[in-house]
Every structure is written in C-alpha cells, then in structure tokens.
Scaffold this motif. Structure first.
Motif, short mmCIF file in Angstrom:
data_model
loop_
_atom_site.label_atom_id
_atom_site.label_comp_id
_atom_site.label_asym_id
_atom_site.label_seq_id
_atom_site.Cartn_x
_atom_site.Cartn_y
_atom_site.Cartn_z
N THR A 15 0.96 -1.17 -0.08
CA THR A 15 -0.12 -0.13 -0.04
C THR A 15 1.00 1.17 0.00
OG1 THR A 15 -1.73 -1.45 1.25
CG2 THR A 15 -1.81 1.06 1.16
N PRO A 16 0.92 1.96 -0.89
CA PRO A 16 1.65 3.45 -0.86
C PRO A 16 1.03 4.17 0.06
CG PRO A 16 1.05 2.74 -3.41
CD PRO A 16 0.37 1.75 -2.52
N ALA A 17 2.08 4.66 0.93
CA ALA A 17 1.62 5.47 1.77
C ALA A 17 1.48 7.20 1.45
CB ALA A 17 2.59 5.56 2.92
N GLY A 18 0.47 7.78 2.17
CA GLY A 18 0.37 9.14 1.89
C GLY A 18 0.08 9.66 0.54
N LEU A 19 0.86 10.82 0.50
CA LEU A 19 0.67 11.12 -0.97
C LEU A 19 1.37 10.57 -2.19
CD1 LEU A 19 1.26 15.11 -0.06
CD2 LEU A 19 -0.68 14.07 -0.84
N THR A 20 2.30 9.29 -1.61
CA THR A 20 2.88 8.67 -2.76
C THR A 20 1.57 7.74 -3.51
OG1 THR A 20 3.13 6.87 -1.13
CG2 THR A 20 5.00 8.63 -1.59
N LYS A 21 0.58 7.53 -2.84
CA LYS A 21 -0.66 6.93 -3.54
C LYS A 21 -0.97 7.39 -4.57
CE LYS A 21 -3.33 4.99 -0.53
NZ LYS A 21 -4.20 4.73 0.52
N ILE A 22 -1.08 8.78 -4.42
CA ILE A 22 -1.58 9.83 -5.61
C ILE A 22 -0.44 9.47 -6.79
CG2 ILE A 22 -2.24 12.07 -6.64
CD1 ILE A 22 -3.24 12.46 -3.53
N ALA A 23 0.61 9.72 -6.53
CA ALA A 23 2.03 9.77 -7.53
C ALA A 23 1.98 8.55 -8.18
CB ALA A 23 3.21 10.28 -6.91
N ALA A 24 1.58 7.30 -7.24
CA ALA A 24 1.94 6.14 -7.87
C ALA A 24 0.63 5.73 -8.63
CB ALA A 24 2.06 5.15 -6.74
N LEU A 25 -0.43 6.27 -8.43
CA LEU A 25 -1.66 5.96 -9.16
C LEU A 25 -2.22 4.60 -9.01
CD1 LEU A 25 -0.89 7.68 -12.66
CD2 LEU A 25 -2.04 8.75 -10.78
N LYS A 26 -1.89 4.30 -7.65
CA LYS A 26 -2.33 2.95 -7.10
C LYS A 26 -2.77 3.07 -5.77
CE LYS A 26 -1.27 -0.30 -10.19
NZ LYS A 26 -2.44 -1.02 -10.82
#
Length: 117
Positions: A15-26
């Motif tokens: 699970t991408p954490a924090g804002l990296t979820k948006i950048a990773a698009l997952k």
C-alpha cells in the motif's frame, strides 16, 4: 516511508503511503505469495534506466507508477534516498516491484521466508 507491507490470507499487500498513493496512481497492489519468486535489495537499480512511464510520476529523486522496458513491466514507488526492495514476480501483470519501505532488510527476509515455505 513510501509503502506499507502486509500479508493477509497468503497475499502480499503493498500500500503506497500518504501522497505517494496519488503519485503512484495505485491504492494498493495485492500479490498471492505463490506468485512471488523472491525479494532482494538492489542498490544499483535506481541508477538504471527505468524505461517508459505509463502511467506514473518521475521527478528527480522519486519514481512512482508503472514503467515499461525491454518487455518488462515494473512498478516503482521509491525515493532515491531509500534502500530499494525488489520483489520478483511470476504470472502477474508486473514482472517486479521496486519499493521503498521503513525496514527494507526485514521486509526482504520476511518475504523470502514466506515464499520458501
């Protein structure tokens, strides 16, 4: 920390954490343990060409999303300053995951222990 790793019902969940979820698009990636070949730390992988980004984010010192190179599909979610955990996969959309985690050596050991059982 770029990612949170959990094992649930014989499945590795990244699970991408924090804002990296948006950048990773997952929101998350779920991989059955039977589809994991193994995990390692590869300090040189961040210096290699990542290939064509589709979709994802690439800014100096940070890569997130799907990258295609020489027929391989790799999911990246990692900062240049992180120790890269590389998870090799089979029978999945991705050939490998390259991720940053808070305890990389422990994550590699845990994954390898789980897939060799």
């Amino acid at each position: 920390m770029e990612n949170i790793i959990n094992v649930q019902d014989n499945t590795l969940v990244v699970t991408p954490a924090g804002l990296t979820k948006i950048a990773a698009l997952k929101e998350k990636i779920s991989i059955p343990l039977s589809h994991i070949v193994g995990a390692s730390i590869d300090t040189g992988i961040l210096n290699d060409s990542k290939g064509f980004r589709s979709p994802g984010t690439a800014i100096p010192g940070y890569w997130a999303g799907t990258f295609r190179k020489d027929g391989d599909i790799t999911f990246f979610n990692i900062k240049q300053s992180s120790l890269p955990v590389v998870i090799q996969l089979k029978d999945e959309h991705y050939n490998r995951l390259v991720i940053g985690v808070s305890e990389p050596r422990e994550v590699v050991q845990t994954i390898n222990n789980l897939v060799t059982k």
